[in-house]
Enzyme design. Structure first.
Site, PDB file in Angstrom:
ATOM      1  N   GLY A 139      -5.281  -7.534  -8.859  1.00  0.00           N
ATOM      2  CA  GLY A 139      -3.865  -7.847  -8.828  1.00  0.00           C
ATOM      3  C   GLY A 139      -3.304  -7.751  -7.424  1.00  0.00           C
ATOM      4  CB  CYS A 140       0.120  -7.028  -6.224  1.00  0.00           C
ATOM      5  SG  CYS A 140       1.008  -6.712  -4.695  1.00  0.00           S
ATOM      6  CG  PHE A 141      -3.086  -7.704  -1.193  1.00  0.00           C
ATOM      7  CD1 PHE A 141      -1.713  -7.646  -1.052  1.00  0.00           C
ATOM      8  CD2 PHE A 141      -3.749  -8.783  -0.603  1.00  0.00           C
ATOM      9  CE1 PHE A 141      -1.007  -8.614  -0.346  1.00  0.00           C
ATOM     10  CE2 PHE A 141      -3.067  -9.763   0.099  1.00  0.00           C
ATOM     11  CZ  PHE A 141      -1.685  -9.672   0.229  1.00  0.00           C
ATOM     12  CD1 TRP A 142       1.288  -5.656  -0.542  1.00  0.00           C
ATOM     13  CD2 TRP A 142       3.065  -5.666  -1.917  1.00  0.00           C
ATOM     14  NE1 TRP A 142       2.138  -6.656  -0.121  1.00  0.00           N
ATOM     15  CE2 TRP A 142       3.234  -6.683  -0.944  1.00  0.00           C
ATOM     16  CE3 TRP A 142       4.041  -5.486  -2.889  1.00  0.00           C
ATOM     17  CZ2 TRP A 142       4.363  -7.506  -0.924  1.00  0.00           C
ATOM     18  CZ3 TRP A 142       5.165  -6.301  -2.866  1.00  0.00           C
ATOM     19  CH2 TRP A 142       5.323  -7.289  -1.896  1.00  0.00           C
TER      20      TRP A 142
ATOM     21  NE  ARG B 238       3.053  -9.978  -3.667  1.00  0.00           N
ATOM     22  CZ  ARG B 238       1.782 -10.044  -3.320  1.00  0.00           C
ATOM     23  NH1 ARG B 238       1.015 -10.963  -3.839  1.00  0.00           N
ATOM     24  NH2 ARG B 238       1.268  -9.175  -2.492  1.00  0.00           N
TER      25      ARG B 238
END
Length: 241
Positions: A64-67, A13
């Protein structure tokens, strides 16, 4: 965001944040092996908070990914702010590099400030379970693996905790998903904002390979399934954190 188990999710990442041309091509190839989960049509919660006509409320979600989670909630009417951050661990370890190791107890999370007279906590939960992530994946989300990517709710009040627990039980009893829900309800945890370069990431980097493959489809699904709650203009984090 790791497809080679010899490379840590964090290192892969971190590579995504580089802007080198050669690495960008590698990122695009890697992203082709992942993809956004399809949204699931689910019933709204039978039990919800009492509608309030004044003030604001906060809620914290980890999926999951905060984006992507941030990007979804920024397009929900009634949401006043949605900040990416870390929840579940200590203040001293609430940093991207440490959280990425998966040993801090933190989960990448999003703190949502909302007007409960416009959108209820229960409606936010419905969007969270339906669109923002897959609640049946244990300690991972799509291409991302590790406890920092777990599905979790961090209630900010006893009322939120009661609604969250009841809704999970409701969805499981109705077999709304093909697998049992693994979302954890964790109380007494503090939220810590993430670094400024993580804020508004979906809006600022719409052509980023990870965003294109994994997150923009979630915003499209929000528009399709929750048109009445969808706002075309995202509510962005204004202050540098």
């Amino acid at each position: 965001m790791n497809h080679d188990k010899t490379v840590s999710p964090f290192n892969w990442r971190r590579g995504l944040l580089s802007i080198g041309t050669g690495l960008l091509l590698l990122q695009t190839a890697a992203c082709s092996f992942a993809g956004s989960e399809d949204a699931v049509v689910i019933a709204p919660p039978v039990q919800d908070e009492v509608v309030s006509n004044g003030g604001e409320e906060t809620a914290v979600f980890a999926g999951g990914c905060f984006w992507g989670v941030q990007g979804v909630f920024q397009h929900v009417k009634g949401v006043k702010n949605a900040v990416s951050g870390y929840t579940g661990g200590a203040a001293t370890t609430a940093q991207y590099e440490q959280v990425g190791d998966g040993n801090t107890g933190h989960a990448e999370s999003v703190q949502v400030t909302f007007d409960p007279s416009q959108v209820s906590y229960g409606k936010l939960l419905q969007i969270f379970f339906s669109v923002a992530h897959n609640p049946t994946e244990l300690n991972r989300q799509g291409p991302d693996s590790g406890t920092q990517y777990r599905s979790a709710l961090f209630p900010q009040s006893p009322a939120q905790e009661k609604v969250a627990q009841a809704y999970i039980a409701q969805l499981d009893a109705a077999h709304s998903f093909s697998q049992p829900i693994v979302t954890r309800v964790e109380t007494g945890k503090s939220f810590y904002p993430a670094e400024s370069y993580h804020q508004n990431f979906l809006t600022l980097h719409p052509n980023h390979p990870y965003i294109v493959v994994n997150d923009l489809p979630k915003v499209d699904q929000l528009h399709k399934l929750f048109d009445g709650q969808y706002s075309n203009e995202p509510v962005l984090v204004k202050n540098t954190l």
